[in-house]
Design an enzyme around this catalytic site. Structure first.
Site, PDB file in Angstrom:
ATOM      1  N   SER A  10       0.856  -1.197   0.000  1.00 29.03           N
ATOM      2  CA  SER A  10       0.000   0.000   0.000  1.00 29.03           C
ATOM      3  C   SER A  10       0.885   1.238   0.000  1.00 29.03           C
ATOM      4  O   SER A  10       1.617   1.491   0.964  1.00 29.03           O
ATOM      5  CB  SER A  10      -0.886   0.002   1.249  1.00 29.03           C
ATOM      6  N   HIS A  35      -1.266  -1.354  -4.165  1.00 25.16           N
ATOM      7  CA  HIS A  35      -2.520  -0.966  -3.512  1.00 25.16           C
ATOM      8  C   HIS A  35      -2.545   0.557  -3.341  1.00 25.16           C
ATOM      9  O   HIS A  35      -1.634   1.148  -2.763  1.00 25.16           O
ATOM     10  CB  HIS A  35      -2.607  -1.668  -2.155  1.00 25.16           C
ATOM     11  N   ASP A  37      -4.692   3.691  -1.899  1.00 25.48           N
ATOM     12  CA  ASP A  37      -5.774   4.071  -0.988  1.00 25.48           C
ATOM     13  C   ASP A  37      -6.289   5.464  -1.310  1.00 25.48           C
ATOM     14  O   ASP A  37      -5.572   6.449  -1.144  1.00 25.48           O
ATOM     15  CB  ASP A  37      -5.268   4.028   0.461  1.00 25.48           C
ATOM     16  N   MET A  39      -8.822   8.366  -0.353  1.00 27.92           N
ATOM     17  CA  MET A  39      -9.634   8.820   0.794  1.00 27.92           C
ATOM     18  C   MET A  39     -10.080  10.260   0.577  1.00 27.92           C
ATOM     19  O   MET A  39      -9.314  11.063   0.037  1.00 27.92           O
ATOM     20  CB  MET A  39      -8.791   8.756   2.077  1.00 27.92           C
ATOM     21  N   HIS A  68      -8.419   1.180  -3.887  1.00 30.18           N
ATOM     22  CA  HIS A  68      -9.331   0.989  -2.757  1.00 30.18           C
ATOM     23  C   HIS A  68     -10.019   2.330  -2.487  1.00 30.18           C
ATOM     24  O   HIS A  68      -9.382   3.253  -1.971  1.00 30.18           O
ATOM     25  CB  HIS A  68      -8.497   0.502  -1.554  1.00 30.18           C
ATOM     26  N   MET A  70     -12.132   4.747  -0.572  1.00 30.61           N
ATOM     27  CA  MET A  70     -12.734   5.057   0.731  1.00 30.61           C
ATOM     28  C   MET A  70     -13.300   6.466   0.608  1.00 30.61           C
ATOM     29  O   MET A  70     -12.783   7.428   1.193  1.00 30.61           O
ATOM     30  CB  MET A  70     -11.674   4.964   1.836  1.00 30.61           C
ATOM     31  N   MET A 139     -11.347  -5.466   5.688  1.00 31.97           N
ATOM     32  CA  MET A 139     -10.509  -4.543   6.469  1.00 31.97           C
ATOM     33  C   MET A 139     -10.222  -5.134   7.843  1.00 31.97           C
ATOM     34  O   MET A 139     -11.144  -5.494   8.574  1.00 31.97           O
ATOM     35  CB  MET A 139     -11.224  -3.195   6.660  1.00 31.97           C
ATOM     36  N   GLY A 144      -8.625   4.389   7.094  1.00 30.16           N
ATOM     37  CA  GLY A 144      -8.281   5.808   7.251  1.00 30.16           C
ATOM     38  C   GLY A 144      -6.796   6.059   7.387  1.00 30.16           C
ATOM     39  O   GLY A 144      -6.290   7.055   6.892  1.00 30.16           O
ATOM     40  N   GLY A 146      -2.618   4.295   7.859  1.00 35.67           N
ATOM     41  CA  GLY A 146      -1.679   3.178   7.885  1.00 35.67           C
ATOM     42  C   GLY A 146      -1.127   3.021   9.291  1.00 35.67           C
ATOM     43  O   GLY A 146      -1.351   3.874  10.166  1.00 35.67           O
ATOM     44  N   GLY A 147      -0.441   1.934   9.539  1.00 34.08           N
ATOM     45  CA  GLY A 147       0.277   1.758  10.794  1.00 34.08           C
ATOM     46  C   GLY A 147      -0.570   1.382  11.995  1.00 34.08           C
ATOM     47  O   GLY A 147      -0.120   1.491  13.137  1.00 34.08           O
ATOM     48  N   ASP A 177      -6.618  -6.282   4.514  1.00 31.81           N
ATOM     49  CA  ASP A 177      -5.956  -4.975   4.504  1.00 31.81           C
ATOM     50  C   ASP A 177      -5.903  -4.380   5.909  1.00 31.81           C
ATOM     51  O   ASP A 177      -6.936  -4.098   6.504  1.00 31.81           O
ATOM     52  CB  ASP A 177      -6.768  -4.060   3.559  1.00 31.81           C
ATOM     53  N   GLY A 178      -4.667  -4.175   6.393  1.00 31.74           N
ATOM     54  CA  GLY A 178      -4.480  -3.440   7.633  1.00 31.74           C
ATOM     55  C   GLY A 178      -3.754  -4.213   8.717  1.00 31.74           C
ATOM     56  O   GLY A 178      -4.180  -5.301   9.103  1.00 31.74           O
ATOM     57  N   GLY A 179      -2.626  -3.655   9.148  1.00 28.47           N
ATOM     58  CA  GLY A 179      -1.900  -4.238  10.279  1.00 28.47           C
ATOM     59  C   GLY A 179      -1.205  -5.559   9.987  1.00 28.47           C
ATOM     60  O   GLY A 179      -0.983  -6.352  10.906  1.00 28.47           O
ATOM     61  N   GLY A 199       1.240  -1.905   4.166  1.00 29.62           N
ATOM     62  CA  GLY A 199       1.771  -0.564   3.936  1.00 29.62           C
ATOM     63  C   GLY A 199       3.010  -0.307   4.761  1.00 29.62           C
ATOM     64  O   GLY A 199       4.143  -0.402   4.288  1.00 29.62           O
ATOM     65  N   SER A 200       2.793  -0.009   6.065  1.00 33.06           N
ATOM     66  CA  SER A 200       3.919   0.401   6.901  1.00 33.06           C
ATOM     67  C   SER A 200       4.962  -0.698   7.072  1.00 33.06           C
ATOM     68  O   SER A 200       6.163  -0.416   7.133  1.00 33.06           O
ATOM     69  CB  SER A 200       3.416   0.885   8.263  1.00 33.06           C
TER      70      SER A 200
HETATM   71  C1  DX5 Z   1      -6.153   1.853   5.665  1.00 31.38           C
HETATM   72  C2  DX5 Z   1      -5.749   1.440   4.276  1.00 31.38           C
HETATM   73  C3  DX5 Z   1      -4.647   0.465   4.218  1.00 31.38           C
HETATM   74  C4  DX5 Z   1      -3.357   0.932   4.832  1.00 31.38           C
HETATM   75  C5  DX5 Z   1      -2.688  -0.282   5.415  1.00 31.38           C
HETATM   76  O1  DX5 Z   1      -7.305   2.589   5.576  1.00 31.38           O
HETATM   77  O2  DX5 Z   1      -6.849   0.888   3.575  1.00 31.38           O
HETATM   78  O3  DX5 Z   1      -4.438   0.016   2.884  1.00 31.38           O
HETATM   79  O4  DX5 Z   1      -2.480   1.534   3.935  1.00 31.38           O
HETATM   80  O5  DX5 Z   1      -1.565   0.131   6.097  1.00 31.38           O
HETATM   81  P1  DX5 Z   1      -0.825  -0.817   7.146  1.00 31.38           P
HETATM   82  O6  DX5 Z   1      -0.329  -2.011   6.388  1.00 31.38           O
HETATM   83  O7  DX5 Z   1       0.284   0.036   7.645  1.00 31.38           O
HETATM   84  O8  DX5 Z   1      -1.818  -1.177   8.186  1.00 31.38           O
HETATM   85 ZN    ZN Z   2      -6.434  -0.067   1.605  1.00 31.73          ZN
END
Ligand code: DX5
Ligand code: ZN
Length: 226
Positions: A10, A35, A37, A39, A68, A70, A139, A144, A146-147, A177-179, A199-200
């Site tokens: 991401s 990916h 994002d 927003m 994605h 949002m 999700m 919203g 990352g991290g 997606d996420g964490g 992502g992170s």
């Molecule tokens: C959050 C995003 C994710 C985000 C994931 O709203 O949809 O794609 O970038 O980031 P990590 O991998 O750091 O949780």
């Molecule tokens: Zn995403």
């Protein structure tokens, strides 16, 4: 039949001032998708990027762009993202009035269509749309940012969704997606995820290319053991 697990870095956690170089690194590490994002500051409390950036990315990489959305009123922007080069497009169940119509418009535009659900949304709401979608984006954090920390109840949710898809004989892939990072990616895949967004844990790693490669290795190692 289980499909090959795909890693989708991401770019939300990438260096936006040097995106090209970060993208090269994930390509070389073996990423399958990128990916993106999107927003709008309304559907989620953060603002990111829109079609102009997607258009530039599509010229810079041959990786499919996994967009994605949002955003509120996502249906209104589908055409623009398809024109910009999105290869996969997901919209949130929570934000759609005419989800079926939007899914069809994504597919008619030649992209893979996905439906995303937030952590508090049960997989049961997907029953009618599952035969229509190419993937479900589950999700595992509140969208919203990352991290954030992976929400543990997501493991059971992935398993439940996997059972629903297999039970119906559908083709939808499960994207989570996420964490997700090297410590939990195996468990996420073990539950049934086939596309992993990270992502992170990738872009904040000291060696981005290696972080992708290691995530792929972790998943492959698991397949050998299974
Ligand atoms: C959050 C995003 C994710 C985000 C994931 O709203 O949809 O794609 O970038 O980031 P990590 O991998 O750091 O949780
Ligand atoms: Zn995403």
């Amino acid at each position: 039949m289980s499909k090959k697990v795909q890693i989708a870095p991401s770019i939300l956690s990438a260096n936006f001032a040097d995106l090209k170089s970060d993208i090269r690194k994930v390509e070389e590490g073996g990423a399958a998708l990128l990916h993106v994002d999107v927003m709008d500051g309304h559907f989620v409390p953060n603002l990111t990027i829109g079609p102009p950036v997607v258009r530039c990315l599509s010229r810079e990489t041959s990786l499919p762009l996994d967009v994605h959305l949002m955003i509120e009123d996502a249906a209104r922007y589908i055409e623009e993202f398809l024109q910009a080069g999105a290869g996969w497009v997901s919209v949130h169940w929570e934000g759609m009035v005419h989800l079926h119509r939007t899914v069809q418009s994504i597919k008619d535009g030649g992209a893979l269509a996905g439906v995303a659900i937030n952590p508090a949304t049960p997989v049961s709401v997907l029953e009618e749309i599952l035969p229509e979608v190419d993937f479900v984006l589950l999700m595992s954090v509140n969208p919203g940012f990352g991290g954030q920390k992976f929400i543990d109840s997501s493991y059971e949710k992935i398993r439940k969704l996997k059972r629903m898809i297999e039970g119906g004989g559908w083709d939808a892939r499960i994207e989570v997606d996420g964490g997700i990072g090297p410590d939990n990616v195996r468990q996420v895949v073990e539950c049934g995820a086939e596309v992993i967004v990270a992502g992170s844990s990738i872009f904040h790693a000291p060696d981005i290319q290696r972080a992708v490669a290691e995530m792929i290795r972790a998943v492959e190692a698991q397949k050998v053991r299974a």
